[in-house]
Design a protein around this motif. Structure first.
Motif, PDB file in Angstrom:
ATOM      1  N   UNK A  30       0.834  -1.211   0.000  1.00  0.00           N
ATOM      2  CA  UNK A  30       0.000   0.000   0.000  1.00  0.00           C
ATOM      3  C   UNK A  30       0.863   1.253   0.000  1.00  0.00           C
ATOM      4  N   UNK A  31       1.808   1.354   0.928  1.00  0.00           N
ATOM      5  CA  UNK A  31       2.646   2.537   1.010  1.00  0.00           C
ATOM      6  C   UNK A  31       3.505   2.699  -0.241  1.00  0.00           C
ATOM      7  N   UNK A  32       4.039   1.608  -0.746  1.00  0.00           N
ATOM      8  CA  UNK A  32       4.886   1.680  -1.934  1.00  0.00           C
ATOM      9  C   UNK A  32       4.089   2.164  -3.146  1.00  0.00           C
ATOM     10  N   UNK A  33       2.851   1.725  -3.247  1.00  0.00           N
ATOM     11  CA  UNK A  33       1.988   2.197  -4.339  1.00  0.00           C
ATOM     12  C   UNK A  33       1.699   3.685  -4.211  1.00  0.00           C
ATOM     13  N   UNK A  34       1.474   4.154  -2.978  1.00  0.00           N
ATOM     14  CA  UNK A  34       1.218   5.583  -2.770  1.00  0.00           C
ATOM     15  C   UNK A  34       2.461   6.403  -3.166  1.00  0.00           C
ATOM     16  N   UNK A  35       3.636   5.915  -2.824  1.00  0.00           N
ATOM     17  CA  UNK A  35       4.879   6.609  -3.191  1.00  0.00           C
ATOM     18  C   UNK A  35       5.034   6.649  -4.706  1.00  0.00           C
ATOM     19  N   UNK A  36       4.793   5.513  -5.346  1.00  0.00           N
ATOM     20  CA  UNK A  36       4.917   5.433  -6.804  1.00  0.00           C
ATOM     21  C   UNK A  36       3.949   6.384  -7.492  1.00  0.00           C
ATOM     22  N   UNK A  37       2.714   6.428  -6.995  1.00  0.00           N
ATOM     23  CA  UNK A  37       1.702   7.297  -7.591  1.00  0.00           C
ATOM     24  C   UNK A  37       2.011   8.769  -7.347  1.00  0.00           C
ATOM     25  N   UNK A  38       2.398   9.109  -6.125  1.00  0.00           N
ATOM     26  CA  UNK A  38       2.666  10.510  -5.799  1.00  0.00           C
ATOM     27  C   UNK A  38       3.826  11.060  -6.636  1.00  0.00           C
ATOM     28  N   UNK A  39       4.843  10.240  -6.837  1.00  0.00           N
ATOM     29  CA  UNK A  39       6.024  10.682  -7.599  1.00  0.00           C
ATOM     30  C   UNK A  39       5.865  10.475  -9.107  1.00  0.00           C
ATOM     31  N   UNK A  40       4.765   9.827  -9.502  1.00  0.00           N
ATOM     32  CA  UNK A  40       4.521   9.520 -10.916  1.00  0.00           C
ATOM     33  C   UNK A  40       5.748   8.833 -11.524  1.00  0.00           C
ATOM     34  N   UNK A  41       6.163   7.782 -10.876  1.00  0.00           N
ATOM     35  CA  UNK A  41       7.383   7.100 -11.284  1.00  0.00           C
ATOM     36  C   UNK A  41       7.184   6.340 -12.592  1.00  0.00           C
ATOM     37  N   UNK A 117      13.079  11.269  -5.961  1.00  0.00           N
ATOM     38  CA  UNK A 117      13.594  10.754  -4.694  1.00  0.00           C
ATOM     39  C   UNK A 117      12.513  10.897  -3.638  1.00  0.00           C
ATOM     40  N   UNK A 118      12.579  10.033  -2.637  1.00  0.00           N
ATOM     41  CA  UNK A 118      11.649  10.159  -1.525  1.00  0.00           C
ATOM     42  C   UNK A 118      12.377   9.974  -0.213  1.00  0.00           C
ATOM     43  N   UNK A 119      11.812  10.605   0.814  1.00  0.00           N
ATOM     44  CA  UNK A 119      12.242  10.431   2.202  1.00  0.00           C
ATOM     45  C   UNK A 119      11.029   9.938   2.965  1.00  0.00           C
ATOM     46  N   UNK A 120      11.050   8.695   3.378  1.00  0.00           N
ATOM     47  CA  UNK A 120       9.912   8.096   4.094  1.00  0.00           C
ATOM     48  C   UNK A 120      10.220   8.066   5.589  1.00  0.00           C
TER      49      UNK A 120
END
Length: 258
Positions: A30-41, A117-120
């Motif tokens: 779930x969290x990884x999908x949110x990161x991918x979507x937010x960053x439009x990877x 890049x992300x900082x979680x």
């Protein structure tokens, strides 16, 4: 967040870190999908997970994304990065460095510029957040995105009262982080996402005893045990159900197509 031995905390927790952070089978995806979507990877992006720890989220993002360039797992703890495996997966590249090392150019990355890049949940460990985020923003390619995923200023975790109070005292305000990204020259915005956690009470008490949150390392053994007893009384139910709410602070550099 405060002047304690954060690196030492994670060095000691490295071997069992994943066990404490995998709340349930759906949390990491779930969290990884949110990161991918937010960053439009996209598969061609050059990506870094700053403060990656054991690579829990980078590993899942790589699984979902199938990147053409390995995701950089950047963390100051060699012990945490060692949990990636020997050798690490081909789609992940460990980099022993802090966010400050990258921001200030003390550690060179395999990529000249980064597309994302992300900082979680790591920005609170940064002493000078404005300066470090500005330095990280400078590592972005035109159109590059920088995402800070963090807890809000208050949380609804079933922790003991002293821990919740200390969290509120020390946790940065996401709106301030958004301001830092704007000051760094990025177009910035703030959004939230929430995930319901259901976790066996005894498992959660064990996580608290192991100080799964770095915040808990500020308490002595006796304070932790007192807090756990307080939690037992306040939460007699066998399964704890509570919301895990996150702020997603996204900044984007101008000049790109995304």
């Amino acid at each position: 967040m405060e002047g304690r031995d954060v690196r030492g905390h994670y060095e000691g927790l490295a071997a069992e870190y994943d066990e404490h952070w995998v709340y349930g089978p759906d949390y990491i995806p779930w969290m990884s999908s949110r990161i991918t979507e937010a960053l439009r990877l996209g598969p061609m992006d050059r990506i870094a997970d700053i403060g990656s720890g054991t690579g829990l989220f980078a590993r899942e993002v790589a699984k979902q994304l199938q990147p053409r360039h390995p995701i950089l797992c950047v963390d100051p703890s060699a012990a945490m990065l060692g949990q990636l495996g020997t050798p690490p997966p081909s789609d992940l590249t460990p980099v022993v460095a802090s966010a400050e090392d990258i921001a200030e150019g003390r550690t060179r990355l395999p990529y000249e510029q980064l597309d994302a890049m992300w900082l979680k949940e790591s920005v609170h460990h940064v002493a000078d957040q404005a300066s470090t985020l500005r330095g990280l923003a400078e590592r972005l390619a035109p159109g590059g995105r920088l995402l800070v995923v963090m807890l809000p200023a208050t949380i609804q975790y079933p922790l003991f009262e002293a821990a919740l109070a200390r969290f509120e005292e020390l946790q940065p305000d996401p709106a301030v982080i958004e301001g830092h990204l704007r000051a760094a020259g990025l177009k910035a915005g703030l959004a939230h996402a929430e995930h319901e956690l259901r976790i066996d009470r005894d498992k959660y008490l064990g996580m608290v005893r192991a100080r799964y949150m770095s915040l808990l390392s500020t308490f002595s053994d006796s304070e932790i045990e007192k807090g756990i007893e307080e939690m037992r009384i306040a939460h007699p139910e066998p399964v704890l159900v509570f919301p895990d709410r996150f702020a997603f602070v996204l900044g984007q550099r101008g000049g790109g197509s995304k």
